[in-house]
Design an enzyme around this catalytic site. Sequence first.
Site, PDB file in Angstrom:
ATOM      1  N   HIS A 145      -3.389  36.478  65.584  1.00 53.25           N
ATOM      2  CA  HIS A 145      -3.209  35.534  66.529  1.00 53.25           C
ATOM      3  C   HIS A 145      -4.406  35.706  67.682  1.00 53.25           C
ATOM      4  O   HIS A 145      -4.577  36.270  68.558  1.00 53.25           O
ATOM      5  CB  HIS A 145      -1.989  35.639  67.658  1.00 53.25           C
ATOM      6  CG  HIS A 145      -0.763  35.150  66.954  1.00 53.25           C
ATOM      7  ND1 HIS A 145      -0.049  35.932  65.857  1.00 53.25           N
ATOM      8  CD2 HIS A 145      -0.202  34.125  67.070  1.00 53.25           C
ATOM      9  CE1 HIS A 145       0.968  35.381  65.559  1.00 53.25           C
ATOM     10  NE2 HIS A 145       0.994  34.088  66.098  1.00 53.25           N
ATOM     11  N   TRP A 156      -3.047  30.465  71.975  1.00 53.01           N
ATOM     12  CA  TRP A 156      -2.347  29.098  72.297  1.00 53.01           C
ATOM     13  C   TRP A 156      -3.012  28.205  73.061  1.00 53.01           C
ATOM     14  O   TRP A 156      -2.882  27.211  73.637  1.00 53.01           O
ATOM     15  CB  TRP A 156      -1.031  29.391  72.721  1.00 53.01           C
ATOM     16  CG  TRP A 156      -0.111  30.079  72.029  1.00 53.01           C
ATOM     17  CD1 TRP A 156       0.636  29.436  70.858  1.00 53.01           C
ATOM     18  CD2 TRP A 156       0.282  31.465  71.999  1.00 53.01           C
ATOM     19  NE1 TRP A 156       1.356  30.520  70.068  1.00 53.01           N
ATOM     20  CE2 TRP A 156       1.116  31.690  70.806  1.00 53.01           C
ATOM     21  CE3 TRP A 156      -0.110  32.548  72.683  1.00 53.01           C
ATOM     22  CZ2 TRP A 156       1.632  33.056  70.590  1.00 53.01           C
ATOM     23  CZ3 TRP A 156       0.363  33.986  72.301  1.00 53.01           C
ATOM     24  CH2 TRP A 156       1.338  34.012  71.250  1.00 53.01           C
ATOM     25  N   GLU A 208      -0.553  28.646  60.340  1.00 54.44           N
ATOM     26  CA  GLU A 208       0.208  27.365  60.865  1.00 54.44           C
ATOM     27  C   GLU A 208      -0.805  26.400  61.551  1.00 54.44           C
ATOM     28  O   GLU A 208      -0.398  25.901  62.346  1.00 54.44           O
ATOM     29  CB  GLU A 208       1.208  27.882  62.020  1.00 54.44           C
ATOM     30  CG  GLU A 208       2.225  28.777  61.607  1.00 54.44           C
ATOM     31  CD  GLU A 208       3.232  29.218  62.655  1.00 54.44           C
ATOM     32  OE1 GLU A 208       3.058  28.820  63.843  1.00 54.44           O
ATOM     33  OE2 GLU A 208       4.085  30.357  62.212  1.00 54.44           O
ATOM     34  N   TYR A 282      10.425  28.107  60.244  1.00 51.83           N
ATOM     35  CA  TYR A 282      11.665  28.516  60.972  1.00 51.83           C
ATOM     36  C   TYR A 282      12.891  27.689  60.955  1.00 51.83           C
ATOM     37  O   TYR A 282      14.063  28.068  61.488  1.00 51.83           O
ATOM     38  CB  TYR A 282      11.048  28.848  62.278  1.00 51.83           C
ATOM     39  CG  TYR A 282      10.490  30.117  62.208  1.00 51.83           C
ATOM     40  CD1 TYR A 282      11.062  31.418  62.293  1.00 51.83           C
ATOM     41  CD2 TYR A 282       9.023  30.079  62.181  1.00 51.83           C
ATOM     42  CE1 TYR A 282      10.251  32.712  62.386  1.00 51.83           C
ATOM     43  CE2 TYR A 282       8.219  31.168  62.098  1.00 51.83           C
ATOM     44  CZ  TYR A 282       8.880  32.442  62.273  1.00 51.83           C
ATOM     45  OH  TYR A 282       8.139  33.536  62.352  1.00 51.83           O
ATOM     46  N   GLU A 320       5.977  33.510  56.776  1.00 44.17           N
ATOM     47  CA  GLU A 320       6.955  33.899  57.967  1.00 44.17           C
ATOM     48  C   GLU A 320       8.248  32.899  57.969  1.00 44.17           C
ATOM     49  O   GLU A 320       7.986  31.727  57.778  1.00 44.17           O
ATOM     50  CB  GLU A 320       6.179  33.428  59.230  1.00 44.17           C
ATOM     51  CG  GLU A 320       5.287  34.397  59.695  1.00 44.17           C
ATOM     52  CD  GLU A 320       4.838  33.889  61.172  1.00 44.17           C
ATOM     53  OE1 GLU A 320       5.567  33.334  61.952  1.00 44.17           O
ATOM     54  OE2 GLU A 320       3.551  33.934  61.350  1.00 44.17           O
ATOM     55  N   TRP A 355      10.128  37.481  60.853  1.00 43.41           N
ATOM     56  CA  TRP A 355       9.464  37.578  62.047  1.00 43.41           C
ATOM     57  C   TRP A 355      10.118  38.762  62.897  1.00 43.41           C
ATOM     58  O   TRP A 355      10.995  39.581  62.196  1.00 43.41           O
ATOM     59  CB  TRP A 355       9.365  36.685  62.887  1.00 43.41           C
ATOM     60  CG  TRP A 355       8.136  36.518  64.024  1.00 43.41           C
ATOM     61  CD1 TRP A 355       8.044  36.479  65.129  1.00 43.41           C
ATOM     62  CD2 TRP A 355       6.648  36.802  63.405  1.00 43.41           C
ATOM     63  NE1 TRP A 355       6.935  36.870  65.847  1.00 43.41           N
ATOM     64  CE2 TRP A 355       6.188  36.915  64.407  1.00 43.41           C
ATOM     65  CE3 TRP A 355       5.910  37.129  62.178  1.00 43.41           C
ATOM     66  CZ2 TRP A 355       4.613  37.112  64.637  1.00 43.41           C
ATOM     67  CZ3 TRP A 355       4.713  37.371  62.130  1.00 43.41           C
ATOM     68  CH2 TRP A 355       3.951  37.382  63.230  1.00 43.41           C
ATOM     69  N   ARG A 356       9.241  39.400  64.079  1.00 49.08           N
ATOM     70  CA  ARG A 356       9.562  40.599  64.660  1.00 49.08           C
ATOM     71  C   ARG A 356      10.838  40.667  65.492  1.00 49.08           C
ATOM     72  O   ARG A 356      11.583  39.813  65.667  1.00 49.08           O
ATOM     73  CB  ARG A 356       8.499  40.669  65.629  1.00 49.08           C
ATOM     74  CG  ARG A 356       8.435  39.811  66.948  1.00 49.08           C
ATOM     75  CD  ARG A 356       7.006  39.878  67.588  1.00 49.08           C
ATOM     76  NE  ARG A 356       7.107  39.162  68.709  1.00 49.08           N
ATOM     77  CZ  ARG A 356       7.193  40.051  69.996  1.00 49.08           C
ATOM     78  NH1 ARG A 356       7.134  41.103  70.145  1.00 49.08           N
ATOM     79  NH2 ARG A 356       7.264  39.119  70.999  1.00 49.08           N
ATOM     80  N   HIS A 366      14.971  37.881  70.984  1.00 46.13           N
ATOM     81  CA  HIS A 366      13.833  37.203  69.928  1.00 46.13           C
ATOM     82  C   HIS A 366      13.996  38.409  68.814  1.00 46.13           C
ATOM     83  O   HIS A 366      13.032  39.073  69.063  1.00 46.13           O
ATOM     84  CB  HIS A 366      12.588  37.082  70.857  1.00 46.13           C
ATOM     85  CG  HIS A 366      11.565  36.742  70.064  1.00 46.13           C
ATOM     86  ND1 HIS A 366      11.540  35.313  69.494  1.00 46.13           N
ATOM     87  CD2 HIS A 366      10.277  37.110  69.803  1.00 46.13           C
ATOM     88  CE1 HIS A 366      10.353  35.167  69.229  1.00 46.13           C
ATOM     89  NE2 HIS A 366       9.756  36.184  68.979  1.00 46.13           N
TER      90      HIS A 366
HETATM   91  C1  BMA Z   1       5.435  34.436  68.421  1.00 47.93           C
HETATM   92  C2  BMA Z   1       6.401  35.373  69.408  1.00 47.93           C
HETATM   93  C3  BMA Z   1       5.704  35.783  70.341  1.00 47.93           C
HETATM   94  C4  BMA Z   1       4.685  36.718  69.887  1.00 47.93           C
HETATM   95  C5  BMA Z   1       3.711  35.867  68.772  1.00 47.93           C
HETATM   96  C6  BMA Z   1       2.476  36.786  68.219  1.00 47.93           C
HETATM   97  O1  BMA Z   1       6.010  33.948  67.496  1.00 47.93           O
HETATM   98  O2  BMA Z   1       7.167  36.326  68.750  1.00 47.93           O
HETATM   99  O3  BMA Z   1       6.635  36.529  71.149  1.00 47.93           O
HETATM  100  O4  BMA Z   1       3.702  37.191  71.003  1.00 47.93           O
HETATM  101  O5  BMA Z   1       4.538  35.565  67.805  1.00 47.93           O
HETATM  102  O6  BMA Z   1       3.151  37.987  67.471  1.00 47.93           O
END
Ligand code: BMA
Length: 404
Positions: A145, A156, A208, A282, A320, A355-356, A366
């Site tokens: 990112h 972003w 993306e 997603y 993802e 994802w995380r 989240h």
């Molecule tokens: C997004 C979210 C954000 C995160 C970003 C980069 O989808 O999970 O909170 O900062 O990814 O990992």
Amino acid sequence: MNNPVQNILNPFIMMNNGLLFACIGLFCISCQATEQKPAYPYTLVDAQATQETKALFANLKKISATHVLYGHEDDLAYGVKWENEQGRSDVKEASGSYPAVYGWDLGDLAQIDKADNLDGVDFDNMKQWIKEGYQRGGVITLSWHMNHLGTEGDTWDTTRVAHRLLPDGDLHNEFNAMLDRFASFVSDLKADSDQQELIPVIFRPYHEHTGWWFWWGSESTTVEEYVSLWRYTVEYLRDVKQVHNLLYAYSPNSLSEFDSYDDYWEKYPGDAYVDILGFDDYFTLQGRYGHEDGVAALGEHLSWLASQARDRNKIAAITETGLEGMTDPTWFTQKLLKAIQYSEDSKQIAYVLTWRNAQEWTKEGHFYAPYQGHSSASDFRSFREDGFVLFEDELPDMYTLTGF
Ligand code: BMA
């Protein structure tokens, strides 16, 4: 004529001849062996990729015929209720094994005075976790990112900037400096401190891009700019920085957003610049985008993607995905696995990464993998126990080339 000197030398001459024939014989056998050994059958972006990187591609390709690898982002760094605790992993605690694929992100890497990434993961710790995952046999993938170089904004910030990063652009040197930092990060991923072997990484830049939300996204780059950005990045890393432990993954956003699958190729950098064909998605499984049957819709997308990968001798992957907050307790077996097993083609994808799991005190709700005690943990165990799905403890050796 009897020559006494010749008589003395004869046994040696005969022995030498024997040796000579033996040598010729061995030479021929080794020629034959070389001739019989099939050449490596894939054309990677990097013809000089390390043996381990070549092996990773070949083994992923082989495994994708019969299995899918499960992966998770930031798995070892933190989970829903913890962070920085050695050996922990929500996936392992919920399922019994670490994931087969580890995703990490280099966002904020270019900020010289910042030691951690955009989600608070310390870069030195990240290297250590990458090494641990690799030593256990896991597969590593990196996204980025990347910050906005023109405004000092974040990833972003959609202000147009790609043209300024390319050669002749006013930010070109800054962009190179950013890639330099990336190159030194991935060149420092040593399997062992006293060895030179580098850990192979699936690098997934500018992801993306069919969505509008990043500075390299749909509204902020022309086709030419995006393709040039990608190709420049590959050429700079591979040819200038001599980074040879990367496979390159292309991952537009959901195919459900396309008018036709042809849109997948609109900003495609070309087969010579991409090893893995993926996408991030997603919402299709949740029945969004007007799909009545999300499983069938994702299954169709995967069938198309995997057949494209097969035709181009590449690998397909869901780079993802996930359901935020795991609100559907049988999502892993009844949605995700069903979509992957939708057809003989869709089954051929190599891996899927969820994802995380953000710490609940940083971003509540989240998370995209179950943690121990969560209502979807038992379904997640069934997902893991399905013979088709591989977690880390079921992986074959991914880093040895056999057969080529
Ligand atoms: C997004 C979210 C954000 C995160 C970003 C980069 O989808 O999970 O909170 O900062 O990814 O990992």
